[in-house]
Design an enzyme around this catalytic site. Structure first.
Site, PDB file in Angstrom:
ATOM      1  N   ASP A   1      -9.397   4.208  -1.875  1.00 38.87           N
ATOM      2  CA  ASP A   1      -9.995   4.512  -0.671  1.00 38.87           C
ATOM      3  C   ASP A   1     -11.158   5.175  -1.164  1.00 38.87           C
ATOM      4  O   ASP A   1     -11.561   6.401  -1.119  1.00 38.87           O
ATOM      5  CB  ASP A   1      -9.298   5.483   0.136  1.00 38.87           C
TER       6      ASP A   1
ATOM      7  N   ASP B   1       0.735  -1.254  -0.038  1.00 38.64           N
ATOM      8  CA  ASP B   1       0.025  -0.060   0.080  1.00 38.64           C
ATOM      9  C   ASP B   1       1.047   1.124  -0.004  1.00 38.64           C
ATOM     10  O   ASP B   1       2.120   1.165   0.121  1.00 38.64           O
ATOM     11  CB  ASP B   1      -1.063  -0.079   1.160  1.00 38.64           C
TER      12      ASP B   1
END
Length: 924
Positions: free
Chosen positions: A592, A516
């Site tokens: 997100d 990530d």
């Protein structure tokens, strides 16, 4: 809200707003705030007013080709280009499989070489010598080595024209005269330069350009095409919009943008500068091979045929006005480097792209199952409770994920000793049910001399540098952090070693990796990322390679996971950032997102865009990362995610717990059914991923991939194909219980479709379907055979040897075909022949007989799977008898039943292994 292990008490969670901020637009630049974007966008077009817009402040750049500079050798044709300001070098390079490379660079006398992102190639592009070259007084005609592509280069004005094998003009470079290359410079004292040439300021940050502004740009026109796709990643419609005069261009610059806006061309986490143009029965693709910040203006236009001159003598169906889709690529650095995939079909284009940039290796079977994640599962007891919860509620699941809180102070490759004291035991207990775990490992390294990774990397000089030679430092989750330089070969070697089982204590082959924050995300940096003037190994400026940082990172992680088992087992890696070639080492998710209906709806166009750009293992966080979804939204999201390649639920640390059994009985049932549907189709998904490795075609496809002749499907983004056999139209609109479904009838208007659950044939080309909250509109295409597992177990690994049910959907001729691929699901043994591939064909031999034949067509894997049931859809009458013949066995009768209302025939217990041949005879 933080909860302990007592959360397992069932609750009905109602929707509630989450106190999070939406994206701060002011943190990210617009085109008008970037000197090179503003300057390139200001160039007017060469032809006519239809394409002029409010930024048309400069004349076309006026490049001409110098005929006396032409040279040709084998697969390379070159010449010099010149305008009133500078000279450039043009190369036209012939490649295998109807692919052409057009490269425009500074001459050899340039003060510095421009960066070419060669690590993105799967292999060195295979050159193919031109069949013929004819250099005329006004143009050069170049015929590709396979005689299926032709390039005509016009000298004055300079234009590159690309023709397909049907001699149709399909693409042009510099048709509008927007070619611009800013040469590397040495600053001269006292000389005036344009604003932003040597430095730019944004929100307190100053970007110093060591070699001046070095931007490049040119226009590409896709001729006789109205519609185009690609340029991921953007939270926008699948078909590219008209940005000229309406919005900023599409921006490709990997950034950490949380709770991103919808219907917006602003940059997100992935940058793949690829466009696919498509119309009925024709496709062409273009890959802009550049890793720097890139903006792309797009516009669908119509121009008088006369302006194309003799280049456009042959256009199928063209009248006086010619449609064209135009893309103006503008990059901060690098060179003009374009690969044209000339097709002519969409699957040809996909194959041509895959030959250059690679495919996703066959993923381990568990990874295409369901993944359960949140930021964060609290401790080992929490993990055990989640693992048990899926069993207690009869829901299959394959992977439990751990986010950053599992570490010791955000130091990757470590564990919180209080919350995760025995990680080996924890992973082992999860694996007892055939399941895996995933931990997060990010590229920012906590600045702490007591942390061995930091100390090693500092001592070995493995971090990205500042211009003064010190290590680049920024803030991320651990606080002060430094960032590994994956262009340095020693960094890649060191990083690979960190994944060995003796180095990463607590890891095993049942633990996989999540990369990530790899845009890279730098909380203290300009636009929440790394300073562009930072320096990588070899003197490379970060501005030149920014978009490929995440790809370089995941490829190094991939090398580590391969090395830890000596190349025996297949790795699984998930990445947020991506670039050309990322597909070879990692799956991608859309970042997100938010628990709202708009983010559910945009997931399909986002994943379709990635799929057609060569990244097939894609998905969106089910339920939305931010916020608390209500039960209707959550239900519809599971129903949607079940038909997208990567299927993971994930949630923010401040959201309420979302394990499926925490909701009402009805919602639990809906989620359970979505999961069971996914697991039933795993043999089909697995086969599609294997086919992708051979053809490049993604498992999740836009409708026009299968129905290339149908222009009415060009902007469809709420429904898609899974392979060639399943059409999914999940409900993505709030309070909607009746939806319109398009069922393409094909070129000959004879395609048949069957409702997936009932098996009944669906009539009509555009139908309205009742879709109560418990139902997902899904259809099987006539002429296909879909292999499934109907014995749903705890995990995919436990189902690997299970018997199969074949769903046979008859086409208008009463025939069908399909195949299945199986191997051990976890190792690379398939590369040495340890696999099995079987084909199935159902053929109507006469008005009274039909035969279903299974044939072992490849591999020597001793698969245990056998066919336990066959469901045939579209059978007009009940058979008199059904019999089976196997190799060396006598004819045996089979049990069957027939439903007259749905016209479905069910044949029971053929008990035929997929490793051997068999025939089922049906007599009517």
């Amino acid at each position: 809200m933080t909860v302990g292990s007592s959360w397992i008490v069932p609750l009905v969670l109602l929707a509630a707003p989450l106190a999070v901020e939406t994206v701060k637009r002011e943190d990210f630049k617009t085109c008008d705030q970037i000197a090179f974007c503003k300057q390139h966008r200001a160039i007017s077009v060469r032809h006519g007013s239809q394409n002029h817009h409010k930024w048309s402040l400069q004349e076309p750049t006026g490049y001409e080709l110098l005929a006396d500079s032409i040279a040709h050798s084998g697969a390379v044709w070159s010449a010099n280009l010149q305008n009133s300001q500078n000279t450039l070098k043009l190369k036209v390079i012939g490649l295998a499989d109807s692919t052409v490379r057009v490269q425009i660079d500074e001459p050899e006398t340039a003060i510095r070489k421009r960066y070419v992102p060669n690590p993105s190639f799967v292999a060195v592009p295979e050159e193919l010598a031109f069949e013929s070259v004819e250099n005329g007084a006004q143009e050069a005609k170049i015929v590709g080595g396979n005689k299926k592509v032709k390039v005509v280069v016009s000298y004055k004005p300079f234009i590159v024209n690309i023709f397909n094998e049907l001699d149709e003009l399909v693409a042009q470079v510099n048709r509008d005269g927007k070619l611009k290359v800013e040469e590397f410079r040495t600053k001269e004292e006292g000389k005036e330069y344009p604003d932003g040439f040597w430095e730019e300021r944004f929100k307190g940050f100053t970007d110093h350009k060591q070699h001046g502004s070095s931007s490049v740009g040119v226009d590409i026109s896709f001729v006789n095409f109205k519609t185009a796709y690609g340029l991921p990643e953007h939270a926008d419609a699948f078909a590219l919009r008209n940005t000229v005069g309406n919005t900023d261009p599409y921006r490709l610059y990997n950034l950490d943008v949380f709770e991103y806006e919808l219907n917006n061309p602003m940059a997100l986490y992935v940058s793949i500068p690829y466009i696919l143009a498509h119309r009925a029965n024709r496709s062409v693709g273009a890959l802009w091979f550049n890793a720097a910040e890139t903006w792309v203006d797009t516009q669908s236009s119509v121009t008088s045929k006369g302006l194309f001159g003799k280049m456009f003598d042959k256009v199928v169906g063209a009248g006086d006005n010619v449609p064209h889709f135009d893309a103006h690529f503008m990059s901060e650095s690098g060179l003009v480097d374009i690969f044209f995939f000339v097709g002519p079909t969409v699957k040809d284009v996909q194959r041509q792209n895959a030959k250059l940039t690679g495919t996703t290796p066959l993923p381990p079977l568990f990874s295409i199952g369901y993944h359960q994640c949140r930021w964060n599962y609290n401790d080992e007891q929490d993990v055990a409770a989640v693992n048990k919860g899926f069993d207690d509620h009869d829901m299959p699941m394959d992977v439990i994920w751990l986010d950053i809180e599992h570490t010791d102070g955000k130091k990757y490759f470590t564990w919180d000793k209080h919350k995760f004291p025995t990680p080996n035991d924890m992973v082992h207990k999860v694996a007892e049910n055939g399941r895996k775990m995933v931990t997060i490992v990010d590229p920012h390294i906590k600045k702490d001399d007591g942390y061995y990774v930091y100390k090693d990397a500092k001592d070995k000089g493995l971090f990205v540098k500042r211009t003064d030679g010190s290590n680049f430092e920024g803030h991320c989750w651990p606080g002060a952090s430094e960032y590994l330089d994956f262009w340095h070969p020693d960094t890649r070697s060191y990083w690979k070693d960190q994944f060995s089982f003796d180095r990463y204590v607590g890891s095993s082959s049942n633990l996989h990796i999540w990369n990530d924050m790899n845009e890279p995300s730098v909380f203290s940096g300009p636009e929440i990322t790394m300073d562009k003037e930072s320096i990588h190994y070899g003197g490379i400026e970060h501005r030149e390679v920014h978009n490929m940082y995440g790809m370089m990172y995941t490829s190094a992680t991939f090398d580590g996971l391969m090395a830890r088992t000596g190349g025996k087992e297949r790795p699984f890696i998930l990445s947020r950032a991506g670039f050309i070639g990322t597909q070879r080492t990692a799956a991608i998710w859309t970042g997100d997102n938010t628990a709202d209906w708009g983010h559910l709806e945009i997931a399909a166009p986002m994943t379709l865009s990635l799929s057609i750009a060569g990244v097939p293992f894609v998905g969106a966080d089910v339920g939305g990362f931010f916020g608390n979804p209500d039960e209707q939204l959550l239900s519809r999201w599971y129903q949607t995610g079940a038909f997208q390649p990567f299927f993971r639920a994930h949630a923010h640390i401040d959201t309420r717990r979302r394990e499926p059994w925490l909701f009402s009985e009805q919602t639990q049932g809906i989620i359970r059914e979505a999961l069971r549907t996914r697991y039933a189709l795993l043999p089909y998904w697995y086969t599609l991923f294997q086919q992708h490795t051979e053809t490049g075609v993604p498992p999740m496809r836009p409708l026009f991939y299968e129905f290339e002749n149908d222009d009415s499907l060009l902007e469809e983004q709420k429904q898609w194909m899974v392979g060639n056999g399943i059409l999914a139209r999940p409900v993505v609109e709030k309070d909607t219980f009746n939806v319109q479904v398009k069922l393409p009838r094909g070129e000959h208007k004879n395609e048949r479709w069957y409702e997936w659950v009932s098996g009944a044939e669906a009539r009509g080309e555009s139908i309205y379907v009742d879709a109560p909250i418990t139902f997902t509109p899904v259809y099987q295409r006539g002429g296909t055979i879909i292999p499934t597992w109907q014995r749903i177990r705890r995990s995919a690994t436990l189902m690997r040897d299970d018997p199969l049910t074949l769903f046979v959907a008859l086409n208008s001729e009463g025939n069908s075909k399909g195949e299945i691929y199986m191997d051990d699901g976890q190792t690379h043994d398939y590369q040495s022949g340890k696999f099995v591939k079987a084909s199935f064909t159902y053929k109507k031999e006469s008005s009274t007989t039909a035969v279903l034949e299974g044939e072992h067509v490849g591999g020597n894997f001793a698969a245990k799977n056998w066919v336990e049931r066959v469901v045939v859809r579209g059978v007009e009458s009940s058979p008199k008898k059904v019999e089976i013949t196997r190799v060396s066995d006598p004819v045996q009768p089979l049990e069957f039943s027939y439903d007259r209302d749905s016209k479905v025939l069910v044949i029971r217990k053929p008990e035929a292994l997929i490793t051997s041949s068999f025939k089922i005879h049906v007599e009517f």
